[in-house]
Motif scaffolding. Sequence first.
Motif, short mmCIF file in Angstrom:
data_model
loop_
_atom_site.label_atom_id
_atom_site.label_comp_id
_atom_site.label_asym_id
_atom_site.label_seq_id
_atom_site.Cartn_x
_atom_site.Cartn_y
_atom_site.Cartn_z
N ASP A 155 0.86 -1.36 -0.01
CA ASP A 155 -0.01 -0.16 0.06
C ASP A 155 0.76 1.27 -0.10
O ASP A 155 0.23 2.41 -0.03
CB ASP A 155 -0.86 -0.01 1.33
N ASP A 156 2.18 1.24 0.14
CA ASP A 156 2.88 2.27 0.18
C ASP A 156 3.19 2.87 -1.16
O ASP A 156 3.28 2.18 -2.22
CB ASP A 156 4.14 2.30 0.99
N LEU A 157 3.67 4.20 -1.26
CA LEU A 157 3.81 4.72 -2.55
C LEU A 157 4.96 4.35 -3.37
O LEU A 157 4.84 4.24 -4.54
CB LEU A 157 3.66 6.39 -2.25
N PRO A 158 5.95 4.17 -2.57
CA PRO A 158 7.04 3.63 -3.59
C PRO A 158 6.98 2.28 -4.26
O PRO A 158 7.18 1.90 -5.40
CB PRO A 158 8.38 3.61 -2.40
N SER A 159 6.30 1.20 -3.45
CA SER A 159 6.18 0.02 -3.93
C SER A 159 5.06 0.26 -5.10
O SER A 159 5.11 -0.48 -6.22
CB SER A 159 5.52 -0.94 -3.10
N LEU A 160 4.01 1.21 -4.87
CA LEU A 160 3.02 1.31 -5.95
C LEU A 160 3.61 1.77 -7.36
O LEU A 160 3.69 1.33 -8.62
CB LEU A 160 2.01 2.22 -5.39
N GLY A 161 4.52 2.80 -7.16
CA GLY A 161 5.22 3.39 -8.06
C GLY A 161 6.31 2.40 -8.87
O GLY A 161 6.38 2.49 -10.12
N ARG A 162 6.90 1.55 -8.29
CA ARG A 162 7.58 0.55 -8.83
C ARG A 162 6.95 -0.29 -9.79
O ARG A 162 7.16 -0.44 -10.75
CB ARG A 162 8.56 -0.27 -7.79
N ARG A 163 5.62 -0.70 -9.17
CA ARG A 163 4.95 -1.43 -9.94
C ARG A 163 4.30 -1.10 -11.18
O ARG A 163 4.32 -1.74 -12.17
CB ARG A 163 3.74 -2.14 -8.93
N LEU A 164 3.95 0.23 -11.04
CA LEU A 164 3.35 0.75 -12.22
C LEU A 164 4.59 1.11 -13.33
O LEU A 164 4.10 1.04 -14.49
CB LEU A 164 2.79 2.28 -11.74
N ARG A 165 5.59 1.49 -12.90
CA ARG A 165 6.84 1.36 -14.09
C ARG A 165 6.93 -0.06 -14.46
O ARG A 165 7.39 -0.14 -15.77
CB ARG A 165 8.27 1.95 -13.17
N GLU A 166 7.13 -0.95 -13.77
CA GLU A 166 7.28 -2.33 -14.33
C GLU A 166 6.10 -2.90 -15.32
O GLU A 166 6.63 -3.33 -16.50
CB GLU A 166 7.05 -3.46 -13.15
N ILE A 167 4.82 -2.30 -15.09
CA ILE A 167 3.80 -2.58 -15.90
C ILE A 167 4.16 -1.70 -17.24
O ILE A 167 3.88 -2.41 -18.35
CB ILE A 167 2.62 -2.16 -15.35
N ARG A 168 4.29 -0.63 -17.14
CA ARG A 168 4.78 0.36 -18.26
C ARG A 168 5.75 -0.21 -18.99
O ARG A 168 5.60 -0.19 -20.44
CB ARG A 168 4.88 1.63 -17.87
N GLU A 169 6.80 -0.57 -18.32
CA GLU A 169 7.89 -1.27 -19.34
C GLU A 169 7.50 -2.33 -19.94
O GLU A 169 7.85 -2.88 -21.05
CB GLU A 169 9.32 -1.17 -18.36
N GLU A 170 6.70 -3.36 -19.36
CA GLU A 170 6.28 -4.55 -19.70
C GLU A 170 5.43 -4.46 -21.21
O GLU A 170 5.54 -5.18 -21.89
CB GLU A 170 5.70 -5.49 -18.91
#
Length: 262
Positions: free
Chosen positions: A5-20
């Motif tokens: 639920d924290d912002l850093p982990s959410l941001g990392r996941r969104l970047r991963e999805i974008r790159e995928e």
Amino acid sequence: MTEEDDLPSLGRRLREIREECGLSGRELARRACVVQSTVSRIENGRRIDDPMTVEQVVAALPVNANAAASLRARIRGAYADRRDRRIDAGVSLLGDAARRWERGAATVREFQSAMVPRALRSSEYANAAGASPSPLVDRIGDARCDFGFVVTEGALRTWPADGSMMPEQLDRVARACEMANVRLAVVPWSVPLPVVPPHGFAVFDDEAVVVETFTAQMTITEPDAVATYVDAYARLEAVAVTGEEAAELLARIRRDFEELAH
């Protein structure tokens, strides 16, 4: 709050999805109808003003409905209200707090809608306006500090006292813009503002905001509040003119002052 639920982990996941998905940050920003800096802030785990903007970015990702719903749930968790936070947390009215940031920050971004930005004011202009001197004036030539300014056309056309110092003040702004570490963006009077700040402000290293009042300087370091100002600056910069357009607008305003003097 869980780690998910924290912002850093959410941001990392969104970047991963974008790159995928093979999307650049610029392309995702275009699809989501936001500025690229907003996507960058989200992916770097920085809080922005409105969580609906994060959902807007998620909606622009080519993912299935279940994945999108999971991401929206994480957004709600990351942006859950912290009801135990004091309203005055992360706020200082001590002048020394503002001056420390002005002297030591590596990145300064300032917005002004009523006056010339503090770092660009001549002593004549500051004295006529009754403004307190700022250490930023001495740092404008320091290549180790990166400066960004967003100023409205109205601020550049507003003069203190008899206005006799304005042509030289505008020349000072133009000279500063020739420096490699200075970026000027001017919001023409004919452009609608995406957000209307009630006052000018300066952001230091994305970690502190200084707001100048008639009697004091308020330094804000509470992360949510700082993020709001950072997001506002990016949105204002996005509608401003820069480079040659800004230089031409400065020259036009200077000519108008010359004609006014005669």
